[in-house]
Scaffold this motif. Structure first.
Motif: not given
Length: 216
Positions: A40-45, A132-142, A176-185
């Motif tokens: 999971r960590i590797g995929m997030s990066f 899927e698109k929402a999760l992968l659209s988040i900048p890597e640091k978030y 910030r990550a939660k705000l970006m993903l809240r509606e989708h996740i």
């Protein structure tokens, strides 16, 4: 009559002590224990399943080769994840240098948002294309903070240590990550359907590492 303790009930430190004492095959237990987390960590990066497998294998090899230097007052999981993140970051740096030298790669990268990647086959269909698109659209640091805090359940201090950032940055990036993903996740993000790590993949990583370390 002495009772033999099942391997699965041993702590990380107990397994490490026995590996260092000569029971090298027990290292497999540690790998299987942390395969899903590292994936999971590797995929997030990296957003690439095969690259992630490669980095996992290198992480396990590096950890094994430096196992005698592991300070057991710290958590082995945190130490291992730090190694994995370092491997991913080094891989990204190499890829970035290579891309800067290849004009065609740069041109292709300009349209990366519209290009499907290997992650399409990894994320469970239940999440849906939008999520899927929402999760992968988040900048890597978030995304990295989100994965460590929400999926790996690391606390703020552990996440800060693993990513080598301040606790304040962890909290800010998590919000910030939660705000970006809240509606989708919503309620999906704590599920194992996010970047699932299946048994076939698990066996492949473990067997490759054991072979490279010449452990029988």
């Amino acid at each position: 009559m002495s009772i033999i303790q099942p391997i699965e009930t041993l702590t990380d430190n107990e397994i490490i002590a026995r590996v260092l004492a000569g029971e090298k095959r027990l290292y497999e237990t540690l790998m299987r224990r942390y395969n899903a987390s590292l994936f999971r960590i590797g995929m997030s990066f990296l957003n690439n399943d095969m690259d992630t497998e490669d980095m996992m294998q290198q992480t396990y090899i590096n950890a094994y080769q430096h196992l005698d230097k592991f300070r057991q007052e710290a958590a082995f999981a945190t130490w291992l994840k730090r190694i994995m993140i370092n491997e991913c970051q080094q891989h990204l740096k190499k890829a970035k240098r290579g891309a800067s030298e290849d004009i065609s790669t740069v041109e292709q990268g300009q349209d990366i948002a519209k290009t499907k990647t290997p992650v399409d086959a990894v994320i469970n269909k239940e999440l849906g294309e939008v999520l899927e698109k929402a999760l992968l659209s988040i900048p890597e640091k978030y995304r990295a903070v989100f994965v460590l805090r929400e999926l790996e359940q690391l606390n703020v201090a552990e996440t800060a240590k693993v990513l080598d950032i301040s606790r304040v940055n962890v909290k800010v990036r998590q919000i910030r990550a939660k705000l970006m993903l809240r509606e989708h996740i919503s309620n999906f993000y704590k599920n194992d359907v996010v970047f699932p790590f299946h048994l076939i993949r698990c066996d492949r990583v473990v067997n490759n590492v054991l072979r490279k370390l010449d452990i029988e």
